[in-house]
Scaffold this active site. Structure first.
Site, PDB file in Angstrom:
ATOM      1  CG  HIS A  74      -1.744   1.226   1.376  1.00  0.00           C
ATOM      2  ND1 HIS A  74      -1.670   2.071   2.462  1.00  0.00           N
ATOM      3  CD2 HIS A  74      -2.681   1.760   0.551  1.00  0.00           C
ATOM      4  CE1 HIS A  74      -2.539   3.066   2.317  1.00  0.00           C
ATOM      5  NE2 HIS A  74      -3.156   2.896   1.164  1.00  0.00           N
ATOM      6  CB  SER A  75       0.773   4.256   0.320  1.00  0.00           C
ATOM      7  OG  SER A  75       1.064   5.623   0.213  1.00  0.00           O
ATOM      8  CE1 TYR A  76       9.233   3.884   1.578  1.00  0.00           C
ATOM      9  CE2 TYR A  76       8.136   2.552   3.251  1.00  0.00           C
ATOM     10  CZ  TYR A  76       9.295   2.985   2.632  1.00  0.00           C
ATOM     11  OH  TYR A  76      10.513   2.521   3.058  1.00  0.00           O
ATOM     12  CG  HIS A 205      -3.846   6.749   0.169  1.00  0.00           C
ATOM     13  ND1 HIS A 205      -3.455   6.135  -1.008  1.00  0.00           N
ATOM     14  CD2 HIS A 205      -2.749   6.755   0.977  1.00  0.00           C
ATOM     15  CE1 HIS A 205      -2.169   5.795  -0.921  1.00  0.00           C
ATOM     16  NE2 HIS A 205      -1.729   6.158   0.269  1.00  0.00           N
TER      17      HIS A 205
END
Length: 223
Positions: A74-76, A205
């Site tokens: 997820h994300s980073y 997000h």
């Protein structure tokens, strides 16, 4: 049965997956959702020396004893799973980029999300970046829960380049899940290569908090 390894993004911890893990397990799958170094039960290890390489090591350590893993970032953590896949492609059945950074060889998180450079410049004590925003979470109870798990992000995680030079890693199937509601994250979404499935969730997000059942359905589809 599949084995899922869920990797949280910047500032979060493994607890962010608490609503998804039981849904995957009830469907008969094995699930790991560790906290990366510096977060959750490892928050006491937060230091200027923690970087992207540290987090790739964390995930590689789990992969050492597993096979045919569905590796979700997820994300980073798109940076993290990319680096782990480059190192141990034989352990991974599929990569899932969940509203995530999708780097190219030699890129840093700051390259993928240019706004991150502003955060680096204003880092506390020159090395740690406090959480930014609430990641599309709006319910007051969810906001309180989210805030209870957040930690600062070491600058080194955002400035260390990822190395992606293993041809075998490029053959791992990929799925992309994009969150298309809520505030923009600043993540640069490059064109997804032909043949790599893209799915969308109409939420912010942190979809594992706001739409865990819908996200679980997409992860099961990917597996």
């Amino acid at each position: 049965m599949s084995t899922f390894l869920l990797v949280h993004g910047a500032w979060h911890s493994g607890r962010s997956w608490d609503r998804v893990v039981p849904l995957l397990e009830s469907a008969g799958h094995r699930v790991f959702a560790p906290s990366l170094t510096g977060y959750g039960d490892k928050a006491h290890l937060l230091s200027p020396e923690v970087g992207l390489g540290t987090h790739i090591d964390d995930i590689a350590g789990v992969l050492e004893d597993e096979h045919d893993v569905v590796l979700v970032g997820h994300s980073y953590a798109g940076m993290v799973i990319s680096g782990a896949a480059d190192r141990m492609p034989e352990r991974i059945a599929r990569l899932v980029f969940l509203d995530a950074m999708v780097p190219e060889d030699g890129e840093t998180a700051a390259d993928v999300i240019p706004v991150t450079k502003q955060l680096i410049d204003s880092a506390v004590d020159g090395w740690r970046v406090p959480p930014m925003g609430l990641f599309g979470v709006t319910d007051p109870d969810d906001v309180a829960w989210l805030r209870s798990m957040l930690s600062d992000q070491p600058v080194r995680c955002l400035t260390e380049p990822v190395r992606l030079d293993n041809p075998a890693a490029k053959a791992i199937p990929r799925t992309h899940i994009h969150c298309v509601g809520g505030e923009p994250t600043g993540i640069t979404r490059r064109p997804v290569p032909a043949g790599e499935p893209v799915r969308e969730l109409p939420t912010g997000h942190d979809c594992m908090i706001t739409m865990p059942a819908e996200l679980t359905g997409l992860l099961l589809e990917a597996a």
